[in-house]
Design a protein around this motif. Structure first.
Motif, PDB file in Angstrom:
ATOM      1  N   UNK A 425       0.976  -1.153  -0.030  1.00 17.06           N
ATOM      2  CA  UNK A 425      -0.102   0.050   0.089  1.00 17.06           C
ATOM      3  C   UNK A 425       0.870   1.176  -0.034  1.00 17.06           C
ATOM      4  N   UNK A 426       2.032   1.368   0.916  1.00 20.33           N
ATOM      5  CA  UNK A 426       2.845   2.396   0.882  1.00 20.33           C
ATOM      6  C   UNK A 426       3.319   2.697  -0.479  1.00 20.33           C
ATOM      7  N   UNK A 427       3.882   1.546  -1.012  1.00 19.40           N
ATOM      8  CA  UNK A 427       4.472   1.855  -2.641  1.00 19.40           C
ATOM      9  C   UNK A 427       3.447   2.356  -3.416  1.00 19.40           C
ATOM     10  N   UNK A 428       2.221   1.989  -3.404  1.00 18.50           N
ATOM     11  CA  UNK A 428       1.140   2.253  -4.234  1.00 18.50           C
ATOM     12  C   UNK A 428       0.929   3.715  -4.091  1.00 18.50           C
ATOM     13  N   UNK A 433      -0.926   5.232  -7.323  1.00 19.17           N
ATOM     14  CA  UNK A 433      -1.836   3.975  -7.789  1.00 19.17           C
ATOM     15  C   UNK A 433      -2.905   3.758  -7.098  1.00 19.17           C
ATOM     16  N   UNK A 434      -3.835   2.736  -7.484  1.00 23.73           N
ATOM     17  CA  UNK A 434      -4.991   2.273  -6.923  1.00 23.73           C
ATOM     18  C   UNK A 434      -4.827   1.146  -5.936  1.00 23.73           C
ATOM     19  N   UNK A 435      -5.709   0.806  -4.970  1.00 21.89           N
ATOM     20  CA  UNK A 435      -5.436  -0.244  -4.110  1.00 21.89           C
ATOM     21  C   UNK A 435      -6.887  -0.610  -3.630  1.00 21.89           C
ATOM     22  N   UNK A 436      -7.077  -1.987  -3.892  1.00 15.59           N
ATOM     23  CA  UNK A 436      -8.573  -2.465  -3.288  1.00 15.59           C
ATOM     24  C   UNK A 436      -8.216  -3.601  -2.432  1.00 15.59           C
ATOM     25  N   UNK A 437      -9.427  -3.767  -1.676  1.00 17.41           N
ATOM     26  CA  UNK A 437      -9.530  -5.048  -0.658  1.00 17.41           C
ATOM     27  C   UNK A 437     -10.591  -5.470  -0.720  1.00 17.41           C
ATOM     28  N   UNK A 537      -4.479   7.104   3.998  1.00 14.51           N
ATOM     29  CA  UNK A 537      -3.084   6.949   4.355  1.00 14.51           C
ATOM     30  C   UNK A 537      -2.663   5.826   4.859  1.00 14.51           C
ATOM     31  N   UNK A 538      -3.865   4.997   5.090  1.00 16.80           N
ATOM     32  CA  UNK A 538      -3.285   3.445   5.554  1.00 16.80           C
ATOM     33  C   UNK A 538      -4.415   2.598   5.064  1.00 16.80           C
TER      34      UNK A 538
END
Length: 564
Positions: A425-428, A433-437, A537-538
């Motif tokens: 997530x930190x890299x994204x 970029x996007x991030x999904x859960x 942010x997290x």
């Protein structure tokens, strides 16, 4: 002339005395200690290197009180830059262990512990040993090593002989703490009282607060809730004067349960809500589990069974997480013990090899004809050593894998999965970029266990894990959160694609042929999906939204995907 006046002023200031005063203030008045830290921070350029190292070390204690473990580690690393002496180096190591435990970095904590123990054993000065052992006891307490804690406290009292009042006070406190955890209640109660009287006499109010709370713990553990109440309230008031957040939150959790047992549900809920609103950080989990359980029992008594169930689910989820963390802690401990034993074995082996080679050289010098035998023995020794080293390396990898992988499903366990996901997530976040859960909860899984047995339940969990592995991409991180809950963390993936994967997984679960388990049943799941918002942010807010979506999926009939 101005330079001479400045030197004279600096010479007149006793910075060691100021640091001693700060150390006392940290034990007596946190507000005053913060003021002294600000004053010394402005005078850092006038301090010697050792004094600066000590200043940063003492500053880290404030961060530990407040639960600011990352800031504590940063401050301690600064202290290491200023060439601390042996005694201060030991203090820094112990505080770093405490901060790492607070962040669940057990592997690093255990490695620091091994290094610190080796350093302590090399000291001849009993005073340095006592100071080191004092901090070591706090580490043992964090690691639930209560037998070691009891032995160390006894050793401190033997070495100290009452000379250092603060160390005597700490040892007198940790002795009953260990006995309490070992369920020696009567002995623990009398020792806590002795610690309270001794520490009060010598003006260590924070330790007095701990001793008072300890006496209430003994009463609580033996079911004497009314008797325990006054001690919890008294110690809470004392902790608040120090802004000692960890102990304040823990006291709130215990007061919640005490008031529940006394039938005062309003007070119980008041304290429970104070703990419930805390962030889901490692240091808050035990208290939150306790208060969720209290709120569940109160809701149940009031006939609010749906609410009671929801609180019980939250308490159970935290319980699973704590159990996973305990396993990670134990595996990390075993790895470090193995590493230590392996280093000792390798050293002994090298010594043996050296002695053997020396003997072989003697034989070679005396009998030239023995050269073939020497070569054969040496080659065999090298081959044996290589085999042993390979075996040790293989075992070490197994321990490392066990600390990260859920043994039943082969997926990452909760701790390892979320850690890896946080890193991604930190890299994204950095790359924009996007991030999904995707959060998955199997429907009516308890019925499978109840109807067909836990072996069939385990079979179903393995098939679910296999299905998740089949549909996730190589860049995705899949983990078992606990029980029948799973998650897929998807870096560089938007909500639409994550929803598509979730729909495929949901359909694939329903198509699992369960007759190979020996029974016929259907596996379905409720799935929640969410992705990163601009303000996130997290991972926590994304996981929370995915959890909310999951509960909507359950409330709308289960066996479906809801995306928020």
């Amino acid at each position: 002339m101005a330079l001479l006046i400045s030197d004279a002023i600096n010479a007149a200031v006793d910075f060691d005395q100021q640091l001693d005063t700060l150390e006392v203030a940290l034990q007596v008045d946190l507000t005053e200690s913060e003021r002294q830290i600000e004053t010394l921070e402005k005078q850092q350029n006038q301090l010697s290197q050792l004094q600066v190292a000590r200043f940063h070390t003492l500053s880290s204690i404030k961060h530990l009180y407040l639960g600011e473990f990352e800031q504590a580690l940063f401050t301690l690393d600064k202290a290491l830059l200023f060439k601390p002496d042996n005694e201060l180096m030991t203090q820094i190591s112990m505080y770093k262990i405490t901060a790492n435990i607070g962040q669940n970095n057990y592997q690093q904590a255990f490695q620091l512990l091994e290094e610190s123990l080796a350093r302590i054993d090399s000291y001849d000065d009993s005073k340095i040993k006592v100071n080191a052992y004092i901090r070591l006891m706090n580490v043992y307490m964090e690691l639930d090593a209560f037998e070691e804690m009891l032995t160390t406290a006894t050793e401190i009292l033997s070495l100290n002989k009452g000379e250092n009042k603060k160390n005597e006070c700490y040892a007198k406190l940790y002795l009953p703490v260990a006995n309490l955890k070992l369920e020696n209640f009567e002995l623990s109660a009398s020792q806590f009282k002795e610690a309270e009287l001794y520490c009060n006499k010598h003006n260590f109010p924070l330790i007095v607060a701990m001793a008072i709370k300890g006496q209430s713990h003994v009463l609580f553990e033996t079911g004497q809730y009314q008797a325990s109440l006054s001690g919890y309230l008294d110690s809470l008031e004392r902790y608040q004067a120090f802004k000692f957040h960890i102990e304040i939150h823990d006291s709130h959790a215990y007061l919640s349960e005490v008031y529940f047992h006394l039938g005062d549900y309003d007070q119980a809920l008041t304290y429970a809500k104070l703990v419930e609103q805390l962030p889901n950080e490692p240091m808050n989990l035990k208290g939150k589990k306790r208060t969720f359980h209290v709120q569940s029992m109160i809701a149940s008594k009031q006939g609010k069974f749906k609410e009671a169930y929801q609180y019980q689910v939250q308490a159970h989820a935290i319980g699973v997480q704590l159990l996973d963390e305990k396993k990670v802690k134990e595996n990390a401990y075993q790895m470090v013990k193995f590493d230590s034993a392996e280093k000792t074995r390798e050293l002994n082996k090298l010594v043996q090899d050296h002695e053997m080679i020396a003997k072989q050289r003697s034989i070679l010098n005396n009998e030239k004809s023995a050269s073939f035998m020497f070569s054969t023995v040496l080659a065999g020794t090298v081959a044996l050593l290589a085999l042993l080293l390979y075996t040790a390396w293989n075992q070490r990898n197994q321990f490392r894998k066990q600390a990260q992988v859920d043994s039943l499903t082969g997926l990452f366990n909760r701790g390892a999965g979320i850690d890896k996901a946080e890193n991604e997530f930190i890299k994204t976040l950095a790359s924009g970029g996007t991030f999904s859960v995707v959060v998955i909860d199997l429907d009516w899984f308890k019925k499978i266990n109840d109807s067909f047995g836990h072996a069939t339940g385990d079979w179903a969990l393995k098939k679910v894990a296999d299905t998740i592995n089949e549909y996730k991409r190589s860049t995705d991180i899949a983990c078992r959160l606990g029980g029948e809950e799973f998650a897929i963390f998807m870096p560089n993936t938007d909500k639409m694609l994550a929803n598509e994967v979730a729909e495929n997984v949901c359909q694939a679960f329903a198509n699992i042929n369960t007759r190979y388990s020996g029974h016929q049943f259907t596996i379905t799941a409720s799935i929640g999906v969410s992705d990163k918002a601009e303000e996130d942010l997290s991972l926590d807010p994304i996981i929370n939204r995915a959890d909310t979506a999951l509960y909507q999926a359950k409330s709308h009939g289960r066996n479906r995907v809801v995306c928020l």
